[in-house]
Write an enzyme that holds these catalytic residues in place. Structure first.
Site, PDB file in Angstrom:
ATOM      1  N   SER A 173       0.855  -1.191   0.000  1.00  0.00           N
ATOM      2  CA  SER A 173       0.000   0.000   0.000  1.00  0.00           C
ATOM      3  C   SER A 173       0.894   1.244   0.000  1.00  0.00           C
ATOM      4  O   SER A 173       2.110   1.146   0.218  1.00  0.00           O
ATOM      5  CB  SER A 173      -0.875   0.001   1.253  1.00  0.00           C
ATOM      6  OG  SER A 173      -0.036   0.139   2.396  1.00  0.00           O
ATOM      7  N   ASP A 175      -1.179  -1.670  -3.964  1.00  0.00           N
ATOM      8  CA  ASP A 175      -2.535  -1.742  -3.408  1.00  0.00           C
ATOM      9  C   ASP A 175      -3.093  -0.326  -3.245  1.00  0.00           C
ATOM     10  O   ASP A 175      -2.432   0.537  -2.660  1.00  0.00           O
ATOM     11  CB  ASP A 175      -2.428  -2.440  -2.034  1.00  0.00           C
ATOM     12  CG  ASP A 175      -3.772  -2.842  -1.466  1.00  0.00           C
ATOM     13  OD1 ASP A 175      -4.711  -3.051  -2.248  1.00  0.00           O
ATOM     14  OD2 ASP A 175      -3.853  -2.988  -0.221  1.00  0.00           O
ATOM     15  N   GLY A 226     -10.173  -3.622   7.463  1.00  0.00           N
ATOM     16  CA  GLY A 226      -9.932  -3.563   8.899  1.00  0.00           C
ATOM     17  C   GLY A 226     -10.483  -4.762   9.651  1.00  0.00           C
ATOM     18  O   GLY A 226     -10.940  -5.749   9.058  1.00  0.00           O
ATOM     19  N   HIS A 243     -11.659  -7.102  -2.032  1.00  0.00           N
ATOM     20  CA  HIS A 243     -10.887  -6.431  -0.973  1.00  0.00           C
ATOM     21  C   HIS A 243     -11.568  -6.694   0.367  1.00  0.00           C
ATOM     22  O   HIS A 243     -12.683  -7.194   0.434  1.00  0.00           O
ATOM     23  CB  HIS A 243     -10.854  -4.913  -1.224  1.00  0.00           C
ATOM     24  CG  HIS A 243      -9.874  -4.518  -2.267  1.00  0.00           C
ATOM     25  ND1 HIS A 243      -8.748  -3.796  -1.985  1.00  0.00           N
ATOM     26  CD2 HIS A 243      -9.834  -4.773  -3.607  1.00  0.00           C
ATOM     27  CE1 HIS A 243      -8.062  -3.598  -3.102  1.00  0.00           C
ATOM     28  NE2 HIS A 243      -8.700  -4.184  -4.103  1.00  0.00           N
ATOM     29  N   SER A 246     -10.370 -10.206   5.041  1.00  0.00           N
ATOM     30  CA  SER A 246      -9.853 -10.891   6.230  1.00  0.00           C
ATOM     31  C   SER A 246     -11.009 -11.527   7.002  1.00  0.00           C
ATOM     32  O   SER A 246     -12.113 -10.984   7.048  1.00  0.00           O
ATOM     33  CB  SER A 246      -9.107  -9.899   7.132  1.00  0.00           C
ATOM     34  OG  SER A 246      -7.774  -9.755   6.688  1.00  0.00           O
ATOM     35  N   ASN A 265      -7.932 -10.199  -1.160  1.00  0.00           N
ATOM     36  CA  ASN A 265      -6.969  -9.351  -0.436  1.00  0.00           C
ATOM     37  C   ASN A 265      -7.023  -9.569   1.066  1.00  0.00           C
ATOM     38  O   ASN A 265      -8.099  -9.458   1.676  1.00  0.00           O
ATOM     39  CB  ASN A 265      -7.311  -7.876  -0.685  1.00  0.00           C
ATOM     40  CG  ASN A 265      -6.845  -7.385  -2.037  1.00  0.00           C
ATOM     41  OD1 ASN A 265      -6.510  -8.181  -2.904  1.00  0.00           O
ATOM     42  ND2 ASN A 265      -6.820  -6.083  -2.203  1.00  0.00           N
ATOM     43  N   ILE A 266      -5.863  -9.816   1.649  1.00  0.00           N
ATOM     44  CA  ILE A 266      -5.795 -10.082   3.087  1.00  0.00           C
ATOM     45  C   ILE A 266      -4.655  -9.303   3.709  1.00  0.00           C
ATOM     46  O   ILE A 266      -3.489  -9.480   3.340  1.00  0.00           O
ATOM     47  CB  ILE A 266      -5.616 -11.601   3.334  1.00  0.00           C
ATOM     48  CG1 ILE A 266      -6.847 -12.349   2.811  1.00  0.00           C
ATOM     49  CG2 ILE A 266      -5.399 -11.888   4.821  1.00  0.00           C
ATOM     50  CD1 ILE A 266      -6.653 -13.827   2.631  1.00  0.00           C
TER      51      ILE A 266
HETATM   52  P1  13P Z   1      -8.496  -6.579   5.175  1.00  0.00           P
HETATM   53  O1  13P Z   1      -8.446  -5.372   6.036  1.00  0.00           O
HETATM   54  O2  13P Z   1      -9.808  -7.285   5.291  1.00  0.00           O
HETATM   55  O3  13P Z   1      -7.356  -7.509   5.405  1.00  0.00           O
HETATM   56  O4  13P Z   1      -8.409  -6.096   3.645  1.00  0.00           O
HETATM   57  C1  13P Z   1      -7.174  -5.856   3.043  1.00  0.00           C
HETATM   58  C2  13P Z   1      -7.308  -5.207   1.715  1.00  0.00           C
HETATM   59  O5  13P Z   1      -8.349  -5.164   1.092  1.00  0.00           O
HETATM   60  C3  13P Z   1      -6.084  -4.617   1.163  1.00  0.00           C
HETATM   61  O6  13P Z   1      -6.335  -3.964  -0.029  1.00  0.00           O
HETATM   62  O1  G3H Z   2      -6.541  -1.700   1.974  1.00  0.00           O
HETATM   63  C1  G3H Z   2      -5.915  -1.422   2.976  1.00  0.00           C
HETATM   64  C2  G3H Z   2      -4.777  -2.230   3.431  1.00  0.00           C
HETATM   65  O2  G3H Z   2      -5.140  -2.941   4.583  1.00  0.00           O
HETATM   66  C3  G3H Z   2      -3.538  -1.416   3.600  1.00  0.00           C
HETATM   67  O3  G3H Z   2      -3.531  -0.740   4.804  1.00  0.00           O
HETATM   68  O4  G3H Z   2      -2.733   1.483   4.043  1.00  0.00           O
HETATM   69  O5  G3H Z   2      -2.610   0.836   6.471  1.00  0.00           O
HETATM   70  O6  G3H Z   2      -1.092  -0.205   4.787  1.00  0.00           O
HETATM   71  P1  G3H Z   2      -2.420   0.430   5.056  1.00  0.00           P
HETATM   72 ZN    ZN Z   3      -8.241  -3.002  -0.128  1.00  0.00          ZN
END
Ligand code: 13P
Ligand code: G3H
Ligand code: ZN
Length: 313
Positions: free
Chosen positions: A50, A83, A182, A214, A217, A257-258
């Site tokens: 990210s 990301d 989240g 996305h 999790s 995505n995780i």
């Molecule tokens: P989570 O917060 O569910 O792990 O999603 C991650 C994500 O979508 C990153 O782009």
């Molecule tokens: O989509 C979001 C991801 O969990 C990335 O989170 O921007 O805090 O690294 P972050």
């Molecule tokens: Zn995401």
């Protein structure tokens, strides 16, 4: 093998009814935990960074860490993905510096603006052999510093997807069907369910086209419990039920995505190791436990959720 794009991964995943895990990376231990599991289970994998990860670790370190993993496991198909890229400039920088895939996330902008910026990224990326993911619909939750409330989130409108894909030439599309970013995705006592009706409608409009999920999790409660039992305060953390993720993986969803689950595993390991031996002050002692948790979580996802075990070759 050098880093690959997601083109072949997605084609095989679509045809084979499974999904590829896209795991967020922020440091060496996370890269190692993910790739150790992927290698052992012979699973193709997407490592994604990210803007926040780039700010934390510096993009140069992230790219080199991923390259180091490839040197360890030269035969493993690995894609390096940006990301939630928020601008053409950010995507361009990643394309110019070794990423094989980028996401341009203009989902918060009006439809035509989203199309225009996505097309700009696609044109630049495709000329350089890089693939592009875009998003339609808005997920709730926090990405980097942008917080989207549940009221401001919106499901993807299936009527929009065909025009969006045709006009942009994008390679994959993230859709909003009820997941969120989240560790607090659903209220306790509610019955979490994803909008598979929307997903299937999108599939009908875009046959053969890879969809991205996305916010996927599942927030494993065993790790939440370890965190809370060792000084943490994660009240009512809840994720997407795994059976729904498995169902999604069997559909047109090719990338899941995780991030949050890995954060939970790392934090649980570090908290537990420090609590069990308060005399510890060697970071290797507690990071090792966090890394082992990351590996175990990724292995579980590959085997029991994504269905991509053994699909690397
Ligand atoms: P989570 O917060 O569910 O792990 O999603 C991650 C994500 O979508 C990153 O782009
Ligand atoms: O989509 C979001 C991801 O969990 C990335 O989170 O921007 O805090 O690294 P972050
Ligand atoms: Zn995401």
């Amino acid at each position: 093998m050098a880093l690959v794009t997601t083109t072949e991964m997605f084609k095989k995943a679509y045809d084979g009814g499974y999904a590829i895990g896209a795991f967020n990376v922020n440091n060496m231990e996370i890269v190692q935990g993910i790739t150790d599991a992927a290698w052992e289970l012979k699973a193709p994998v997407i490592l994604q960074a990210s803007a926040g990860a780039r700010k934390y670790a510096n993009s140069v370190y992230l790219v080199k860490l991923v390259e180091a993993a490839l040197e360890m496991y030269p035969e493993l198909p690995v894609a390096l993905h940006l990301d939630h890229g928020s601008s053409f400039e950010l995507c361009k920088d990643c394309i110019d510096n070794g990423f094989t895939s980028v996401m341009i996330d203009a989902s918060g902008k009006p439809f035509d603006e989203n199309i225009a910026i996505t097309k700009q990224v696609v044109d630049y990326a495709h000329e350089r052999g890089v693939v592009v993911e875009a998003e339609l619909g808005t997920l709730a939750g926090i990405e980097d510093d942008v917080k989207v409330s549940a009221e401001d989130s919106s499901y993807t409108n299936p009527d929009d997807v065909q025009e969006f894909v045709e006009r942009t030439g994008v390679d994959s599309l993230a859709i909003a069907i009820g997941t969120s970013h989240g560790a607090y995705k659903f209220k306790p006592g509610t019955d979490p369910h994803l909008r598979f009706d929307i997903l299937h409608e999108v599939e009908n409009r875009l046959p053969g086209f890879p969809i991205v999920l996305h916010g996927a999790s599942s927030v494993p409660q065993e790790y939440v419990k370890i965190i809370n039992e060792h000084g943490g305060a994660l009240k009512d953390a809840l994720g997407v039920p795994e059976d729904q993720l498995r169902e999604a993986a069997r559909s047109a969803v090719c990338k899941i995505n995780i991030d949050s689950d890995l954060r939970l595993g790392m934090t649980a390991g570090v908290r537990q190791a420090l609590a069990e031996d308060p005399s510890v002050f060697d970071p290797r002692t507690y990071l090792k436990v966090g890394r082992a948790n990351v590996k175990a979580i990724v292995a579980h996802k590959i085997k029991d959720v994504l269905g991509c075990e053994g699909k690397a070759f």
